[in-house]
Write a protein that holds these residues in place. Sequence first.
Motif, PDB file in Angstrom:
ATOM      1  N   GLU A 161       6.063   7.109   0.317  1.00  0.00           N
ATOM      2  CA  GLU A 161       5.532   7.651  -0.936  1.00  0.00           C
ATOM      3  C   GLU A 161       6.579   8.481  -1.665  1.00  0.00           C
ATOM      4  O   GLU A 161       6.700   8.418  -2.901  1.00  0.00           O
ATOM      5  CB  GLU A 161       4.280   8.483  -0.644  1.00  0.00           C
ATOM      6  N   LYS A 162       7.346   9.274  -0.910  1.00  0.00           N
ATOM      7  CA  LYS A 162       8.385  10.081  -1.553  1.00  0.00           C
ATOM      8  C   LYS A 162       9.489   9.212  -2.123  1.00  0.00           C
ATOM      9  O   LYS A 162      10.026   9.485  -3.212  1.00  0.00           O
ATOM     10  CB  LYS A 162       8.965  11.065  -0.518  1.00  0.00           C
TER      11      LYS A 162
ATOM     12  N   ARG B 140       9.128   6.160  -3.272  1.00  0.00           N
ATOM     13  CA  ARG B 140       8.611   5.562  -4.509  1.00  0.00           C
ATOM     14  C   ARG B 140       8.588   6.568  -5.649  1.00  0.00           C
ATOM     15  O   ARG B 140       8.965   6.263  -6.777  1.00  0.00           O
ATOM     16  CB  ARG B 140       7.195   5.004  -4.244  1.00  0.00           C
ATOM     17  N   ASP B 141       8.158   7.824  -5.340  1.00  0.00           N
ATOM     18  CA  ASP B 141       8.083   8.832  -6.395  1.00  0.00           C
ATOM     19  C   ASP B 141       9.473   9.147  -6.949  1.00  0.00           C
ATOM     20  O   ASP B 141       9.655   9.229  -8.173  1.00  0.00           O
ATOM     21  CB  ASP B 141       7.410  10.091  -5.843  1.00  0.00           C
TER      22      ASP B 141
ATOM     23  N   ARG C 298       4.562   6.794   6.240  1.00  0.00           N
ATOM     24  CA  ARG C 298       3.881   6.676   4.943  1.00  0.00           C
ATOM     25  C   ARG C 298       4.325   7.759   3.991  1.00  0.00           C
ATOM     26  O   ARG C 298       4.515   7.518   2.792  1.00  0.00           O
ATOM     27  CB  ARG C 298       2.365   6.751   5.178  1.00  0.00           C
ATOM     28  N   GLU C 299       4.474   9.018   4.481  1.00  0.00           N
ATOM     29  CA  GLU C 299       4.889  10.096   3.590  1.00  0.00           C
ATOM     30  C   GLU C 299       6.277   9.821   3.015  1.00  0.00           C
ATOM     31  O   GLU C 299       6.561  10.093   1.835  1.00  0.00           O
ATOM     32  CB  GLU C 299       4.882  11.435   4.342  1.00  0.00           C
TER      33      GLU C 299
END
Length: 490
Positions: free
Chosen positions: A415-416, A418-419, A411-412
């Motif tokens: 998220e990274k 996507r960011d 998940r981390e």
Amino acid sequence: MSAPTVPRPKQAGPPKTPAPPPPVTEADAAKARKSIAKLDEVLAMVTKALLTLGGGALIFTCVNVTLFGISHEIPWYIAWMLDPLASLALITVLYVDGVLAEHGGDYKPGGWPFLLRWTAGLSTWVMNCWTSLYPDGHFHFVPQKPDAGGILLHSVAPALLILLAEAATGYRKYATRRRGELTAIIARFESAKVAEREAAEKRAREEAEREAAAKREEAEREAAAKRSREEREAARREREENARLENERRQAEIEAASRARREEIEAERERLALTERTAEIEATRLKAEAEIEDRRRREQWELEQDERDREAARQAEIVKAEAQAEALRKEAEAAAEAERIRAEAEARALEEAEKLKRQRALERAAAKARGTSESAGARASISAGRASESGVALSAVPTLTASENGGRVPREVREKQRDEAERYIAKCALSGIAPDLERLGNQYGKGETWVGDRVRAAKKRLAEEDGFEESVIEDALDVFEDDTDSAGAA
């Protein structure tokens, strides 16, 4: 007997093309308008003169005709009405003939107007001149001792009235014909002006279209996707509106049919009641059978006539409802088209303003960085800061790859990813450069749906998230400073 000779038709030559009318100038049109106004004034003057003369003749002859009636044992409060009746009939037929001749050049009064005109005129003239024709009070087919002066005196007003009315008819016919010719001149002038104005507008429109062709093509490419969505939405709304209107029309037809059925039932009840009453009357009054039958038929005809009137009214209501539905549909279409055009214009204006704002922010940041570098390093940084579209797109793509532990990305890491992808798209948007979306999807092993979500998320964060735009600009400045240091070292 020989067969009758049939005349052979003459061979007509080719039709001659009429010569075009001469061009009408503005001076000719103005002159025609003045002439029309003058003709209207003349016709109004003729009408006023005819009415004035008719009123004067009525007053002049009323006294003699009243005395004539009193002399024949008619009370004065009745005798005075005889001359106004005859004079008003004469004035009416003369005025109506003149006005009809004015509105229709081929109008000719028939037998009844002729008989009314001469009957009213002769009766007024005879009653007014009776004492001058027969001063002794005895009637003779040929007057014996007429008073010529009295006859002349009492004949002037009716003769002037009749002659002026006849002359007014000729005046009106000529004025009507002349007014039509002048109106045609004005119409030709207005048509020429409209044609010239349309030609000038067409040339200007074609020039504007040619100038805006390139801009429009670019704008059309950028707004193609948005316009497609809006068109689909408009089509959906149109289908819903059409379905609603169709339901309303069907409901109106059903209500009209139900109302017609109720009216038919009511009419049938009335007919049955009438038949019962008729049967009772026939049983009790055998002598009046013919009269009752006639009255029943007349009432039946009236009922049928009422039914036909109601049917015509229902048809008129149906036509009116369909016309209203069509007008509502066209109004909805026009409103949707206007709303779509306004939304496109606002979106383009907002997009241009945001793009200009972000470009200026990057230029100010680049200028600040250039102020702290040496001249050679500054030139290299400017060259690196203003790289081509492909260079920015390639250098801005993050290098983070997906984890392969268990075939799933933590998940981390997601998220990274996507960011960083959203920051890359935001950098390209602030720099006015189109992002390499295909390279971005390949970098992370994602499809078009994931890339489209990142584009929308980047735009939303730029518009709503506080500090996101400043953070993206700082990242761009850090990359810019690193490029500057590398260029200076080189």
